[in-house]
Design a protein around this motif. Structure first.
Motif, mmCIF file in Angstrom:
data_model
loop_
_atom_site.group_PDB
_atom_site.id
_atom_site.type_symbol
_atom_site.label_atom_id
_atom_site.label_comp_id
_atom_site.label_asym_id
_atom_site.label_seq_id
_atom_site.Cartn_x
_atom_site.Cartn_y
_atom_site.Cartn_z
ATOM 1 N N GLU A 35 48.506 11.382 8.793
ATOM 2 C CA GLU A 35 47.906 12.212 7.730
ATOM 3 C C GLU A 35 48.360 11.743 6.353
ATOM 4 O O GLU A 35 47.561 11.651 5.414
ATOM 5 N N LEU A 36 49.667 11.434 6.255
ATOM 6 C CA LEU A 36 50.181 10.936 4.971
ATOM 7 C C LEU A 36 49.571 9.565 4.666
ATOM 8 O O LEU A 36 49.158 9.286 3.533
ATOM 9 N N PHE A 37 49.476 8.732 5.696
ATOM 10 C CA PHE A 37 48.871 7.402 5.518
ATOM 11 C C PHE A 37 47.455 7.526 4.929
ATOM 12 O O PHE A 37 47.109 6.853 3.963
ATOM 13 N N ASP A 38 46.656 8.431 5.511
ATOM 14 C CA ASP A 38 45.278 8.604 5.027
ATOM 15 C C ASP A 38 45.243 9.002 3.554
ATOM 16 O O ASP A 38 44.394 8.540 2.791
ATOM 17 N N LEU A 39 46.171 9.868 3.144
ATOM 18 C CA LEU A 39 46.177 10.321 1.745
ATOM 19 C C LEU A 39 46.561 9.200 0.798
ATOM 20 O O LEU A 39 45.983 9.048 -0.277
ATOM 21 N N ILE A 40 47.569 8.436 1.215
ATOM 22 C CA ILE A 40 48.027 7.337 0.344
ATOM 23 C C ILE A 40 46.907 6.310 0.183
ATOM 24 O O ILE A 40 46.732 5.734 -0.896
ATOM 25 N N ALA A 41 46.131 6.106 1.251
ATOM 26 C CA ALA A 41 45.034 5.126 1.213
ATOM 27 C C ALA A 41 43.885 5.675 0.367
ATOM 28 O O ALA A 41 42.872 6.133 0.876
ATOM 29 N N GLU A 72 37.864 14.650 -9.840
ATOM 30 C CA GLU A 72 36.522 14.126 -9.560
ATOM 31 C C GLU A 72 36.536 13.006 -8.527
ATOM 32 O O GLU A 72 35.514 12.676 -7.940
ATOM 33 N N ALA A 73 37.709 12.406 -8.350
ATOM 34 C CA ALA A 73 37.769 11.261 -7.442
ATOM 35 C C ALA A 73 37.686 11.679 -5.973
ATOM 36 O O ALA A 73 37.415 10.840 -5.123
ATOM 37 N N TYR A 74 37.932 12.955 -5.701
ATOM 38 C CA TYR A 74 38.048 13.352 -4.298
ATOM 39 C C TYR A 74 37.246 14.625 -4.028
ATOM 40 O O TYR A 74 36.966 15.399 -4.944
ATOM 41 N N SER A 75 36.973 14.846 -2.760
ATOM 42 C CA SER A 75 36.291 16.086 -2.373
ATOM 43 C C SER A 75 37.260 17.253 -2.569
ATOM 44 O O SER A 75 38.475 17.054 -2.700
ATOM 45 N N GLU A 76 36.711 18.458 -2.550
ATOM 46 C CA GLU A 76 37.543 19.649 -2.764
ATOM 47 C C GLU A 76 38.669 19.714 -1.728
ATOM 48 O O GLU A 76 39.821 19.988 -2.064
ATOM 49 N N SER A 77 38.315 19.438 -0.463
ATOM 50 C CA SER A 77 39.337 19.564 0.587
ATOM 51 C C SER A 77 40.427 18.497 0.413
ATOM 52 O O SER A 77 41.621 18.789 0.586
ATOM 53 N N VAL A 78 40.049 17.285 0.018
ATOM 54 C CA VAL A 78 41.059 16.237 -0.193
ATOM 55 C C VAL A 78 41.957 16.610 -1.373
ATOM 56 O O VAL A 78 43.178 16.445 -1.324
ATOM 57 N N LEU A 91 49.016 19.818 -2.129
ATOM 58 C CA LEU A 91 50.080 20.304 -1.229
ATOM 59 C C LEU A 91 51.078 19.192 -0.915
ATOM 60 O O LEU A 91 52.297 19.395 -0.932
ATOM 61 N N ALA A 92 50.543 17.996 -0.658
ATOM 62 C CA ALA A 92 51.416 16.860 -0.327
ATOM 63 C C ALA A 92 52.323 16.529 -1.501
ATOM 64 O O ALA A 92 53.504 16.215 -1.332
ATOM 65 N N ARG A 93 51.776 16.613 -2.719
ATOM 66 C CA ARG A 93 52.579 16.321 -3.912
ATOM 67 C C ARG A 93 53.724 17.319 -4.053
ATOM 68 O O ARG A 93 54.855 16.937 -4.347
ATOM 69 N N PRO A 148 58.869 17.721 -5.123
ATOM 70 C CA PRO A 148 58.925 19.119 -5.594
ATOM 71 C C PRO A 148 59.299 19.235 -7.069
ATOM 72 O O PRO A 148 58.935 20.211 -7.721
ATOM 73 N N GLN A 149 60.002 18.233 -7.611
ATOM 74 C CA GLN A 149 60.352 18.308 -9.042
ATOM 75 C C GLN A 149 59.216 17.788 -9.940
ATOM 76 O O GLN A 149 59.314 17.841 -11.163
ATOM 77 N N GLY A 150 58.163 17.247 -9.334
ATOM 78 C CA GLY A 150 57.026 16.732 -10.113
ATOM 79 C C GLY A 150 57.420 15.573 -11.021
ATOM 80 O O GLY A 150 56.977 15.492 -12.160
ATOM 81 N N LEU A 151 58.233 14.650 -10.502
ATOM 82 C CA LEU A 151 58.764 13.569 -11.352
ATOM 83 C C LEU A 151 57.882 12.317 -11.388
ATOM 84 O O LEU A 151 57.877 11.590 -12.377
#
Ligand SMILES: Cc1cc2nc3c(=O)[nH]c(=O)nc-3n(C[C@H](O)[C@H](O)[C@H](O)COP(=O)(O)OP(=O)(O)OC[C@H]3O[C@@H](n4cnc5c(N)ncnc54)[C@H](O)[C@@H]3O)c2cc1C
Length: 443
Positions: free
Chosen positions: A180-186, A418-424, A430-432, A437-440
């Motif tokens: 799942e993480l792999f798909d997001l990074i790609a 705009e680059a991604y669908s609403e669900s993505v 959430l993944a970020r 968590p510190q948003g660095l």
């Protein structure tokens, strides 16, 4: 220099050089391909290896310091202020596995190096219009390749990423390890994790039938109309774009070109039938320059002939659903021969083909026929007019979009949703939160 926090200095932790603003090498290390952007971080780490990346990420996290990653600065449209700039440009490596048809590259590798190494085995990667762009940054943004209609987005050809998460943990993610993480990074990986390398598929392409047809801007309407009709008939083997190119009316530009509009049809066809596929465009209007023919993949940059040297620019982009009659009129008003514009490049790259599928992907051009991309040069005397020109173009073409656009062509936007669908977008947010968590980590 010494950047010290709680008695541990960055210099103690990394093998590469560490620069602060008073060091002579600081400006060169922080410099971006976009010469309009002057990053001014508190410190620049010139990573020498993956261990330097891990150490820098850990240090930034421990000390709650913002972190920005830069390989080439092709994606830099805003200056970074404060924090750590992690420069990956020395992490250049390419390993080709000709049997598995893969390339494994380090974080600072540019496409040129992969193209040349792969060509020795009759193989090609999914690079974009300029081989000077970095493999990792491009791929984390989805990567819209010259051969995208034939083989899909570059992100969908990645087999694994070497990543460092903001807690300093490093590991490999792939379709089998943390899929799942792999798909997001790609495709959604910028600002999510730090990547030290990736492995991607290569394709059996030694040459294409490609290059560009150049028309006088006076024929813009005829050429654009013919292009819009022709593009709907193309098979996935054909990749193309129509580009409105205006030479500036500047003293160093030859008088016969200064201020002149040219319309380029860029074309790259894989396999037999390229000449036949292009024939309708060759017949559309008098061709000023026909530079399309058999092209070794190592010369793929000739399809778009992007600038090779750093220049100060601002860009913007949007997806277009179709070049309908109304859209054609809007394009001609904004970029055609009578347009009052300071933008030297307005381009419509044909999407579809292997990029159209939406199923379970982070990146997709589903529902879009074109990626529009415009570039303005931030040089006197027109620099101040460029942001308004890009905003005006985006506003004029907005009715012909669907609110989506390929990530790498969005340009200087605060909101990248705009680059991604609403669900993505939801999953990415959430993944970020979970991974940083510190948003660095900055994009
Ligand atoms: C002349 C030109 C032609 C282009 N053509 C195309 C094209 O045909 N298709 C296309 O899709 N795009 C294209 N682009 C856009 C380009 O792909 C993006 O700007 C991309 O982000 C550039 O990546 P980079 O590493 O070269 O740039 P950088 O500015 O160094 O990096 C861009 C961003 O990627 C992230 N990043 C980079 N390295 C890492 C890392 N190791 N770990 C984590 N994050 C990282 C960072 O957020 C960084 O801000 C083009 C851009 C230019 C200027």
């Amino acid at each position: 220099m010494t950047v010290q926090t709680e008695f541990i200095t960055l210099e103690d932790l990394v093998r590469g050089e560490v620069f602060d603003p008073s060091d002579p090498g600081y400006a060169a290390e922080a410099a971006a391909f976009n010469a309009a952007v002057a990053h001014c971080p508190d410190v620049v780490v010139a990573a020498r290896d993956a261990a330097d990346v891990v150490a820098t990420v850990r240090w930034a996290s421990l000390n709650s310091v913002p972190l920005h990653v830069q390989a080439t600065g092709h994606g830099a449209e805003r200056a970074m202020e404060g924090g750590v700039l992690l420069s990956t440009k020395r992490l250049r490596s390419v390993t080709i596995d000709p049997h598995a048809r893969t390339a494994t590259v380090g974080a600072g590798t540019r496409w040129r190096e992969v193209i040349d190494a792969a060509a020795q085995h009759g193989l090609a990667p999914l690079n974009g219009s300029s081989s000077d762009v970095g493999v990792v940054g491009y791929t984390l943004g989805g990567g819209l390749p010259v051969l995208g209609r034939t083989f899909g987005f570059a992100a969908d050809s990645v087999l694994s990423f070497e990543i460092v998460t903001m807690d300093g943990d490093s590991r490999t993610v792939s379709r089998t390890h943390e899929p799942e993480l792999f798909d997001l990074i790609a495709g959604g990986g910028q600002g999510l994790v730090v990547v030290t390398g990736l492995t991607c598929r290569l394709y059996k392409v030694a040459q294409v039938y490609g290059g560009a047809l150049v028309f006088d801007g006076a024929h813009s309407e005829t050429v654009l109309r013919a292009f819009a009709t022709w593009a709907r008939t193309l098979k996935d083997a054909s990749n193309t774009a129509i580009r409105f190119l205006r030479a500036p009316d500047a003293p160093d530009v030859p008088r016969e070109l200064a201020g002149k509009l040219r319309v380029h049809v860029s074309f790259a066809h894989v396999g037999p039938g390229g000449e036949k596929a292009l024939a309708p465009m060759r017949a559309a209007a008098p061709v000023l320059l026909d530079a399309v023919g058999a092209l070794p993949y190592t010369e793929i940059d000739r399809v778009y002939s992007d600038p090779e040297s750093p220049l100060p620019f601002l860009s913007g982009g949007a997806g277009i659903v179709d070049l309908t009659e109304d859209a054609i009129q809007a394009v001609l008003s904004a970029a055609g021969p009578d347009a009052d514009t300071v933008l030297p490049l307005v381009e419509f790259r044909l999407l579809g083909g292997a990029m159209a599928s939406e199923a379970g992907r982070t990146v997709s051009a589903h529902g879009l026929a074109y990626a529009m991309h415009a570039v303005g040069v931030l040089a006197p005397p027109i620099a101040e007019m460029v942001p308004a020109a890009i905003d005006g173009l985006l506003a004029a073409l907005r009715p012909f979009g669907n609110g989506r656009s390929p990530r790498n062509f969005l340009g200087d936007r605060e909101d990248l949703s705009e680059a991604y669908s609403e669900s993505v977008n939801e999953v990415l947010a959430l993944a970020r939160e979970e991974l940083d968590p510190q948003g660095l980590l900055r994009r």
